[in-house]
Design an enzyme around this catalytic site. Structure first.
Site, PDB file in Angstrom:
ATOM      1  N   SER A 262      39.240 -65.258   8.750  1.00 35.17           N
ATOM      2  CA  SER A 262      40.464 -65.480   8.483  1.00 35.17           C
ATOM      3  C   SER A 262      41.319 -64.281   8.689  1.00 35.17           C
ATOM      4  O   SER A 262      41.297 -63.768  10.110  1.00 35.17           O
ATOM      5  CB  SER A 262      40.572 -63.821   6.879  1.00 35.17           C
ATOM      6  OG  SER A 262      39.984 -63.516   7.140  1.00 35.17           O
ATOM      7  N   LYS A 263      42.471 -63.982   8.513  1.00 32.16           N
ATOM      8  CA  LYS A 263      43.353 -63.315   8.433  1.00 32.16           C
ATOM      9  C   LYS A 263      43.623 -62.319   8.814  1.00 32.16           C
ATOM     10  O   LYS A 263      43.491 -61.300   9.894  1.00 32.16           O
ATOM     11  CB  LYS A 263      44.770 -64.142   7.463  1.00 32.16           C
ATOM     12  CG  LYS A 263      46.343 -63.048   8.526  1.00 32.16           C
ATOM     13  CD  LYS A 263      47.143 -63.423   8.254  1.00 32.16           C
ATOM     14  CE  LYS A 263      48.630 -62.405   7.464  1.00 32.16           C
ATOM     15  NZ  LYS A 263      48.353 -61.254   8.572  1.00 32.16           N
ATOM     16  N   ARG A 264      42.867 -61.323   8.169  1.00 30.50           N
ATOM     17  CA  ARG A 264      42.732 -60.315   7.702  1.00 30.50           C
ATOM     18  C   ARG A 264      41.052 -59.749   8.795  1.00 30.50           C
ATOM     19  O   ARG A 264      41.509 -58.837   9.378  1.00 30.50           O
ATOM     20  CB  ARG A 264      41.463 -60.173   5.989  1.00 30.50           C
ATOM     21  CG  ARG A 264      41.941 -59.498   5.693  1.00 30.50           C
ATOM     22  CD  ARG A 264      41.538 -58.989   4.305  1.00 30.50           C
ATOM     23  NE  ARG A 264      41.358 -60.265   3.529  1.00 30.50           N
ATOM     24  CZ  ARG A 264      40.242 -60.933   2.676  1.00 30.50           C
ATOM     25  NH1 ARG A 264      39.026 -60.188   2.812  1.00 30.50           N
ATOM     26  NH2 ARG A 264      40.338 -61.473   2.442  1.00 30.50           N
ATOM     27  N   GLY A 266      41.573 -60.809  11.609  1.00 27.57           N
ATOM     28  CA  GLY A 266      42.430 -60.792  13.017  1.00 27.57           C
ATOM     29  C   GLY A 266      43.785 -58.954  12.683  1.00 27.57           C
ATOM     30  O   GLY A 266      43.074 -58.409  13.670  1.00 27.57           O
ATOM     31  N   ASP A 267      43.670 -59.319  11.524  1.00 24.27           N
ATOM     32  CA  ASP A 267      44.114 -58.235  11.113  1.00 24.27           C
ATOM     33  C   ASP A 267      43.766 -56.438  11.209  1.00 24.27           C
ATOM     34  O   ASP A 267      43.646 -55.306  12.225  1.00 24.27           O
ATOM     35  CB  ASP A 267      44.862 -57.510   9.870  1.00 24.27           C
ATOM     36  CG  ASP A 267      45.520 -58.842   9.609  1.00 24.27           C
ATOM     37  OD1 ASP A 267      46.389 -58.913  10.632  1.00 24.27           O
ATOM     38  OD2 ASP A 267      45.660 -58.536   8.325  1.00 24.27           O
TER      39      ASP A 267
END
Ligand code: GLU
Length: 504
Positions: A262-264, A266-267
Site C-alpha cells: 500500500s501507499k502507507r 512507501g511512506d
C-alpha cells in the site's frame, strides 16, 4: 483461436495516480503484445463518474510514456476501434443491454437504495440473486405493463444480469490454470444504470473487449473474482468463440511479505509507489520514481521481475531482451514481495551500464543547482570515475563535488590524523615537483612523484594522505593522480598552496 491476432489492452480507471502495480500490469501486457507482434491498446474506463479524478488520465499516459511503454492504439494514440474512452462510448452500450434484456438474460430492477438496505437488515448475508430476486421489485416479479408504466413515469432503474444458480463456471487462466467457481456465489450484478445512462464496469469491459477484438486479458489478481461473471457475460452474448484468454497477475506484497503493498508502506519505508510525483487538486503530494531519481529502465527491469523470471539468474535485462524472454506461463501465482531495495540496486546497475555522457547529461542540472558550471568533457570524466559509488544521480554531488569546488575548509578529524608536523614542508616540496612535471598524465605524474618519494625516503602513505587533504579537504576520493589529473596542474598547485597556508 490460436491464429487470432494478439490484441491486449491496459484499461485503467482514472481514479487517481497510477499505482506501481498497475504499471507492472501495463508492462506485462506490453511485453506480451510485443513478443507476439500484437497490438497494445490503452482504454480508459471512466464510466464511474463518482470516482473520476481530473488529471488522472494524463498522468497515466505520461507515466507509461516515461517508462517506455508505448501503445499502438487508444486514448491519445487513436486507432480504428475508437473512441477508447468509455464515457465517449455511451451510445454503443445501450444496444447490448437491450440484447440481454430481450433474450431474458438480464432484467430491470427498481429497488431503491433504501429498499435494498431494508432487505440487508432483514436477511443475513443478503445477496441479490436467484434465491432473492423473487422478493424484489423487478421485471421478473412485476407485469410488463407495470414495468413500462414505471419507466414512462421516469422512475430510475438498473439492469441486472440474471445469473443461473448452481452452475460450475470454468475460467481458464494462463497463470493459474483452470479456476472453477459455482455460479450460486455470484450476485445478479448491475450492468446498467438509467440514472446516468451508463453501463457499469462489467458490461462496458466485456462489450469493449469484444468490440476491440481483445485476445488476452492480462490484469491484476484483484480482478480474478470478476472473471467468472465475465465468462458468463461472454456466453450470454453468444461470444464464446472470441472470448479472450485470461491471465491474472500475482499481487504485489509489502516488502515484509505480509499483505498487499500500500501507499502507507512507501511512506513508512521511504520509497515511492507511483511512477511520477502525484499532485492531486486537494490532498498530499506523493513522491514518484521519476522525481526520486530512478532511471526508467531500472524501474521497468525491477518491476518485470516482480512476478516473473526468465528461468535463470539473469536479472539485468533491456526491454528488448525482456520482450524475447517474457513468458506469461512462467508468471507466479503467489504474490511478489515488493523488495524496494532491489529497485535501488537496479538503479545502480543502470547507472553503470549507461554511457558516461548520458549520466553526465543528467548530472548537469544537479551541478547547476550547486552553482557549478563545468566543461562537459570534465563532467563526463568525473562521472566515469565516480559513478560506481552511487545508486542515484543526485548522490554524485556528494562523492565528487571536490572536482568542481575547491575545499573551503579542511575536515577536522582528517587533519588531526593526516596532517603531520612536516606535512606543510613536504607539500611545499611536492608542489615544486608537480610544477616541474611535463607529462601531466596520470602515469606521468605517478612516475615522477613516486621517484621523488623514494629518493627522499619519505613515507608514501603520509605523503599521499596529506596530498589528498590538500586537494579534497577530507580523506575520501579516488586514486590521487586521477584527482590531480582531472583538476589540472594549475588548480592542483593552487589547492596545495592554499592548504599549506591554512593548515601550516
Ligand atoms: N478498469 C479496470 C481497472 O481499473 C480494468 C480491469 C481489467 O483489466 O479488466 O483496473
Amino acid at each position: 483461436m490460436s491464429e487470432r491476432k494478439v490484441r491486449v489492452r491496459f484499461a485503467p480507471s482514472p481514479t487517481g495516480a497510477l499505482h506501481i502495480g498497475g504499471v507492472r500490469t501495463a508492462l506485462y501486457n506490453y511485453l506480451f503484445a510485443r513478443q507476439h507482434g500484437g497490438d497494445m491498446i490503452l482504454r480508459i474506463e471512466d464510466t464511474d463518474s463518482h470516482r473520476f479524478v481530473p488529471g488522472a488520465e494524463a498522468y497515466i499516459i505520461e507515466s507509461l510514456e516515461w517508462l517506455g511503454i508505448h501503445f499502438d492504439e487508444g486514448v491519445s494514440y487513436g486507432g480504428d476501434y475508437g473512441p477508447y474512452r468509455q464515457s465517449e462510448r455511451k451510445h454503443i452500450y445501450k444496444q447490448y443491454v437491450d440484447q440481454l434484456l430481450n433474450d431474458g438474460k438480464a432484467y430491470i430492477a427498481f429497488d431503491t437504495p433504501a429498499e435494498l438496505e431494508e432487505k440487508r437488515k432483514e436477511i443475513p448475508n443478503f445477496q441479490y440473486d436467484a434465491s432473492t430476486r423473487r422478493m424484489m421489485r423487478n421485471s421478473l416479479t412485476m407485469s410488463k405493463e407495470e414495468v413500462d408504466a414505471l419507466i414512462a413515469e421516469g422512475k430510475q432503474y438498473v439492469v441486472r444480469f440474471k445469473i443461473e444458480p448452481n452452475e460450475d463456471v470454468h475460467v481458464n487462466d494462463l497463470i493459474r490454470g483452470e479456476v472453477v467457481i459455482n455460479s450460486s456465489i455470484l450476485d445478479d450484478k448491475v450492468l446498467y444504470k438509467s440514472a446516468d445512462e451508463l453501463p457499469t464496469y462489467h458490461l462496458a469491459n466485456i462489450v469493449d473487449d469484444h468490440l476491440m477484438e481483445v485476445s488476452h486479458v492480462i490484469r491484476g489478481e484483484e480482478w480474478l473474482p470478476s472473471a467468472p461473471l465475465h465468462v458468463l457475460l461472454y456466453r450470454a452474448f453468444g461470444w464464446e468463440d472470441t472470448m479472450p484468454e485470461f491471465a491474472h497477475l500475482p499481487l504485489l506484497l509489502k516488502p515484509e511479505g505480509n499483505g498487499k503493498l500500500s501507499k502507507r508502506d512507501g511512506d513508512r519505508l521511504g520509497f515511492p509507489v507511483f511512477p511520477l510525483e502525484w499532485r492531486p487538486e486537494s490532498g498530499e503530494v506523493s513522491s514518484g520514481y521519476r522525481e526520486s531519481g530512478y532511471l526508467p529502465e531500472a524501474v521497468i527491469n525491477f518491476l518485470a521481475l516482480l512476478g516473473w523470471n526468465p528461468g535463470n539468474d539473469q536479472e539485468v535485462m533491456s526491454m528488448d531482451e525482456m520482450i524475447k524472454l517474457f513468458d506469461i506461463h512462467r508468471c507466479s501465482k503467489s504474490g511478489a514481495k515488493f523488495d524496494y531495495k532491489k529497485g535501488i540496486w537496479f538503479n545502480h546497475q543502470y547507472i553503470q551500464l549507461k554511457p558516461n555522457e548520458e549520466i553526465a547529461e543528467l548530472f548537469l542540472p544537479v551541478l547547476k543547482e550547486h552553482g557549478v558550471e563545468a566543461p562537459f568533457e570534465k563532467v563526463v570524466t568525473v562521472v566515469g570515475m565516480m559513478k560506481d559509488r552511487v545508486s542515484f544521480i543526485k548522490e554524485l554531488w556528494d562523492v565528487c563535488s571536490f572536482f568542481f569546488v575547491a575545499p573551503a575548509e579542511y575536515d577536522e578529524k582528517t587533519v588531526k590524523k593526516r596532517w603531520k608536523e612536516d606535512s606543510a614542508k613536504c607539500m611545499t616540496e611536492l608542489a615544486e615537483v608537480i610544477a616541474g612535471i611535463e607529462d601531466f598524465s596520470i602515469e606521468g605524474q605517478e612516475r615522477v612523484v613516486m621517484d621523488w618519494i623514494a629518493e627522499k625516503g619519505y613515507h608514501t602513505g603520509n605523503i599521499m594522505n596529506a596530498f589528498r587533504l590538500t586537494l579534497v579537504g577530507e580523506g575520501k576520493g579516488p586514486h590521487m593522480f586521477d584527482i590531480s589529473w582531472v583538476l589540472g596542474k594549475e588548480e592542483t598547485l593552487a589547492r596545495m598552496k592554499r592548504a599549506v597556508e591554512v593548515l601550516k
